[in-house]
Design a protein around this motif. Structure first.
Motif, mmCIF file in Angstrom:
data_model
loop_
_atom_site.group_PDB
_atom_site.id
_atom_site.type_symbol
_atom_site.label_atom_id
_atom_site.label_comp_id
_atom_site.label_asym_id
_atom_site.label_seq_id
_atom_site.Cartn_x
_atom_site.Cartn_y
_atom_site.Cartn_z
ATOM 1 N N GLY A 185 0.810 -1.211 0.000
ATOM 2 C CA GLY A 185 0.000 0.000 0.000
ATOM 3 C C GLY A 185 0.845 1.264 0.000
ATOM 4 N N ARG A 186 1.941 1.224 0.712
ATOM 5 C CA ARG A 186 2.819 2.388 0.762
ATOM 6 C C ARG A 186 3.413 2.676 -0.620
ATOM 7 N N MET A 187 3.896 1.634 -1.264
ATOM 8 C CA MET A 187 4.500 1.806 -2.584
ATOM 9 C C MET A 187 3.488 2.333 -3.590
ATOM 10 N N GLU A 188 2.285 1.780 -3.551
ATOM 11 C CA GLU A 188 1.261 2.198 -4.508
ATOM 12 C C GLU A 188 0.836 3.640 -4.268
ATOM 13 N N LEU A 189 0.627 4.004 -3.008
ATOM 14 C CA LEU A 189 0.248 5.375 -2.685
ATOM 15 C C LEU A 189 1.337 6.353 -3.108
ATOM 16 N N GLY A 190 2.575 6.041 -2.754
ATOM 17 C CA GLY A 190 3.678 6.919 -3.118
ATOM 18 C C GLY A 190 3.840 7.048 -4.616
ATOM 19 N N MET A 191 3.642 5.942 -5.333
ATOM 20 C CA MET A 191 3.774 5.960 -6.784
ATOM 21 C C MET A 191 2.720 6.861 -7.418
ATOM 22 N N VAL A 192 1.478 6.771 -6.945
ATOM 23 C CA VAL A 192 0.408 7.612 -7.487
ATOM 24 C C VAL A 192 0.720 9.088 -7.252
ATOM 25 N N ILE A 193 1.171 9.407 -6.043
ATOM 26 C CA ILE A 193 1.511 10.799 -5.733
ATOM 27 C C ILE A 193 2.674 11.269 -6.604
ATOM 28 N N TRP A 194 3.676 10.413 -6.779
ATOM 29 C CA TRP A 194 4.833 10.770 -7.611
ATOM 30 C C TRP A 194 4.402 11.062 -9.047
ATOM 31 N N VAL A 195 3.585 10.183 -9.591
ATOM 32 C CA VAL A 195 3.147 10.348 -10.988
ATOM 33 C C VAL A 195 2.352 11.644 -11.155
ATOM 34 N N LEU A 196 1.436 11.918 -10.223
ATOM 35 C CA LEU A 196 0.657 13.151 -10.304
ATOM 36 C C LEU A 196 1.573 14.370 -10.250
ATOM 37 N N GLY A 197 2.523 14.359 -9.317
ATOM 38 C CA GLY A 197 3.442 15.484 -9.207
ATOM 39 C C GLY A 197 4.312 15.634 -10.435
ATOM 40 N N PHE A 198 4.770 14.528 -10.983
ATOM 41 C CA PHE A 198 5.656 14.554 -12.148
ATOM 42 C C PHE A 198 4.969 15.168 -13.364
ATOM 43 N N PHE A 199 3.760 14.690 -13.669
ATOM 44 C CA PHE A 199 3.083 15.190 -14.858
ATOM 45 C C PHE A 199 2.535 16.607 -14.649
ATOM 46 N N ALA A 200 2.155 16.935 -13.415
ATOM 47 C CA ALA A 200 1.745 18.311 -13.141
ATOM 48 C C ALA A 200 2.932 19.254 -13.275
ATOM 49 N N ASN A 201 4.085 18.806 -12.871
ATOM 50 C CA ASN A 201 5.303 19.588 -13.023
ATOM 51 C C ASN A 201 5.591 19.862 -14.497
ATOM 52 N N ILE A 202 5.504 18.822 -15.312
ATOM 53 C CA ILE A 202 5.744 18.973 -16.750
ATOM 54 C C ILE A 202 4.725 19.926 -17.372
ATOM 55 N N TRP A 203 3.460 19.778 -16.977
ATOM 56 C CA TRP A 203 2.406 20.623 -17.553
ATOM 57 C C TRP A 203 2.648 22.101 -17.243
ATOM 58 N N HIS A 204 2.991 22.401 -16.010
ATOM 59 C CA HIS A 204 3.230 23.793 -15.647
ATOM 60 C C HIS A 204 4.525 24.319 -16.262
ATOM 61 N N ASP A 205 5.528 23.463 -16.397
ATOM 62 C CA ASP A 205 6.733 23.860 -17.125
ATOM 63 C C ASP A 205 6.378 24.272 -18.550
ATOM 64 N N ASP A 206 5.485 23.494 -19.171
ATOM 65 C CA ASP A 206 5.139 23.773 -20.564
ATOM 66 C C ASP A 206 4.355 25.073 -20.699
ATOM 67 N N GLU A 207 3.607 25.438 -19.669
ATOM 68 C CA GLU A 207 2.937 26.737 -19.687
ATOM 69 C C GLU A 207 3.956 27.867 -19.777
ATOM 70 N N LEU A 208 5.057 27.717 -19.074
ATOM 71 C CA LEU A 208 6.113 28.727 -19.141
ATOM 72 C C LEU A 208 6.795 28.705 -20.513
ATOM 73 N N ARG A 209 6.998 27.506 -21.043
ATOM 74 C CA ARG A 209 7.608 27.424 -22.373
ATOM 75 C C ARG A 209 6.725 28.061 -23.434
ATOM 76 N N GLU A 210 5.404 27.918 -23.277
ATOM 77 C CA GLU A 210 4.482 28.468 -24.260
ATOM 78 C C GLU A 210 4.589 29.979 -24.348
ATOM 79 N N ILE A 211 4.933 30.624 -23.242
ATOM 80 C CA ILE A 211 5.106 32.080 -23.262
ATOM 81 C C ILE A 211 6.184 32.467 -24.270
ATOM 82 N N ARG A 212 7.282 31.766 -24.237
ATOM 83 C CA ARG A 212 8.384 32.091 -25.151
ATOM 84 C C ARG A 212 8.119 31.579 -26.566
#
Length: 294
Positions: free
Chosen positions: A161-188
């Protein structure tokens, strides 16, 4: 064969020393609250010693995941470990995946990056190698090395359960990070498209560059509430990583705390920069990095 005897990969004594010392990194990062200068990004200064942004970023970020990759492939053999549990390999894989994006893909797809001062570059390399030694040593043989240890070494958690919970949180954070990075890239990217359109209208040939420093206030996603959601999402990502390792995984805890200690003053100073550049009305009550709090 060791690259550096007792250090790469590290002996257990040296690894424990690195992990112990790295716990005090926030004391160093705390100095940023009193120093307004930061030779990268929005606050990059015009210095003849600056390195080109993309080259500097790649070379200062790559050492961390290369260190983990090297230790994972050498330390188990030195310790006589025939096969590491899947948890060790999986967590190392997530770490490496993050940095393949952050260290290589992100700068290559950025339309432009501000120059980076050598001092920032050097400090980042030291951080990356130290963190790579810490996490690589834990996952490569000095942490849990059997299924039994993973299931029983952490009080109050079931390993699955710990591994699965941590993995879900990691994946959400990772892709949210990429999405917000791309918002900054879109400005340029948008600025570059506008520049090219104006050049065509004037009958000028295509010119390279011209959008090195283009800043507006982003408004999509969490940018409605804070200026640095990509920082927050990265913290969420490494929070999930710590959960996967368990509360007793000191290297993962150190990494999360040290990132927060490093990035929080930069976010607060960055908010101040936005206010100075665009005015308080344009900022419209946005926080720096934690919605409604900071």
């Amino acid at each position: 064969m060791a690259l550096v005897e007792n250090w790469m990969p590290p002996s257990k004594e040296n690894w424990e020393l690195v992990v112990y010392i790295f716990q005090f990194f926030p004391l160093v990062a705390f100095l940023q609250w009193f120093i307004s200068w930061y030779g990268a990004g929005k606050t990059s200064s015009d210095s003849k010693y600056n390195f080109p942004g993309k080259i500097a970023w790649i070379t200062m970020e790559v050492p961390g995941f290369l260190t983990v990759l090297y230790i994972m492939n050498t330390l188990p053999g030195q310790l006589g470990i025939m096969q590491l549990p899947w948890e060790n390999k999986f967590m190392a894989g997530l770490f490496i995946t993050h940095y393949i994006y952050r260290a290589i893909i992100a700068p290559l797809i950025n339309p432009s990056m501000s120059p980076i001062h050598p001092l920032v570059w050097l400090c980042a390399i030291v951080f990356q190698v130290t963190n790579g030694l810490s996490i690589g040593g834990y996952l490569g043989g000095y942490g849990p090395t059997t299924r039994y240890e993973w299931q029983n070494s952490v009080i109050g958690y079931r390993a699955g359960g710990r591994m699965e919970l941590g993995m879900v949180i990691w994946v959400l954070g990772f892709f949210a990070n990429i999405w917000h990075d791309d918002e900054l890239r879109e400005i340029r990217r948008a600025a570059k498209r506008n520049l090219e359109r104006k050049q065509k209208e004037k009958g000028e040939g295509e010119k390279k560059g011209g959008v090195e420093k283009v800043y507006v206030i982003p408004k999509n996603g969490l940018f409605w509430f804070i200026f640095y959601p990509h920082y927050l999402c990265e913290w969420i990502e490494w929070g999930g990583f710590w959960i996967m390792g368990g509360l007793g995984c000191v290297p993962a805890r150190n990494f999360l705390i040290n990132e927060i200690a490093t990035m929080t003053p930069r976010a607060v100073q960055g908010k101040r920069w936005y206010i100075e550049r665009f005015g308080k009305e344009a900022v419209a009550g946005r926080k720096a990095v934690i919605p409604g709090i900071l």
